[in-house]
Design a protein around this motif. Structure first.
Motif, short mmCIF file in Angstrom:
data_model
loop_
_atom_site.label_atom_id
_atom_site.label_comp_id
_atom_site.label_asym_id
_atom_site.label_seq_id
_atom_site.Cartn_x
_atom_site.Cartn_y
_atom_site.Cartn_z
N ARG A 67 40.39 -45.00 -54.79
CA ARG A 67 41.58 -44.46 -55.50
C ARG A 67 40.57 -44.73 -56.95
NH1 ARG A 67 45.84 -46.93 -56.13
NH2 ARG A 67 45.23 -48.48 -55.27
N PHE A 68 39.53 -45.71 -56.76
CA PHE A 68 39.30 -45.73 -58.18
C PHE A 68 37.63 -45.15 -58.65
CE2 PHE A 68 42.71 -49.22 -59.73
CZ PHE A 68 43.77 -48.67 -59.32
N THR A 69 37.45 -45.43 -59.68
CA THR A 69 35.58 -45.35 -59.43
C THR A 69 35.21 -45.60 -61.28
OG1 THR A 69 36.38 -43.36 -59.08
CG2 THR A 69 33.79 -43.13 -60.06
N ILE A 70 34.01 -46.50 -60.99
CA ILE A 70 34.16 -47.28 -62.16
C ILE A 70 32.58 -46.72 -62.00
CG2 ILE A 70 32.75 -49.29 -60.84
CD1 ILE A 70 33.01 -51.24 -63.20
N SER A 71 32.37 -46.52 -63.81
CA SER A 71 31.27 -46.23 -64.29
C SER A 71 30.13 -46.59 -65.95
CB SER A 71 31.19 -43.96 -64.82
OG SER A 71 32.29 -44.09 -65.61
N ARG A 72 29.84 -46.39 -65.96
CA ARG A 72 28.93 -47.00 -67.43
C ARG A 72 28.36 -45.50 -68.17
NH1 ARG A 72 26.61 -51.92 -66.45
NH2 ARG A 72 26.46 -52.43 -68.74
#
Length: 124
Positions: A67-72
């Motif tokens: 459900r969650f996506t981490i990005s930078r």
């Protein structure tokens, strides 16, 4: 020294989405592995997601993996957490954290710098 400021929290209905941002100042973020943690009332701070300094590797807690996506975006010195299909159980203060040492970690104690947190509340 790295200063981290989270934003993007708020009140959302179950099933909704939010995108959290973590803006850094003081040092370039590309030197750090970054993480998101959360803490609900009466509970310990728990790991949510982490991303390597170059964005090529990510890890998630089982409860948020699909459900969650981490990005930078290192050019913007910012880390993001896209949260979809939110559930009341996701209600917590969300913190971003920076880790200077080599390697990605799940434990809060392994991180060197922390933001002040942003509140996420999911209503049923």
């Amino acid at each position: 020294q790295v200063q981290l400021v989270e934003s993007g929290g708020g009140l959302v209905q179950a099933g909704g989405s939010l995108r959290l941002s973590c803006a850094a100042s003081g040092r370039t973020l590309s030197n750090y592995n970054m993480g998101w943690f959360r803490q609900a009332p009466g509970k310990e701070r728990e790991f949510v997601a982490t991303i390597a300094w170059n964005g090529r590797t990510t890890y998630y807690a089982d409860s948020v993996r699909v459900r969650f996506t981490i990005s930078r975006d290192n050019a913007k010195n910012t880390v993001y957490l896209q949260m979809n299909a939110l559930e009341p159980e996701d209600t917590a203060v969300y913190y971003c954290a920076a880790r200077a040492a080599y390697g990605m970690r799940y434990q809060a104690g392994e991180y060197d710098y922390w933001g002040q947190g942003t509140q996420v509340t999911v209503s049923s």
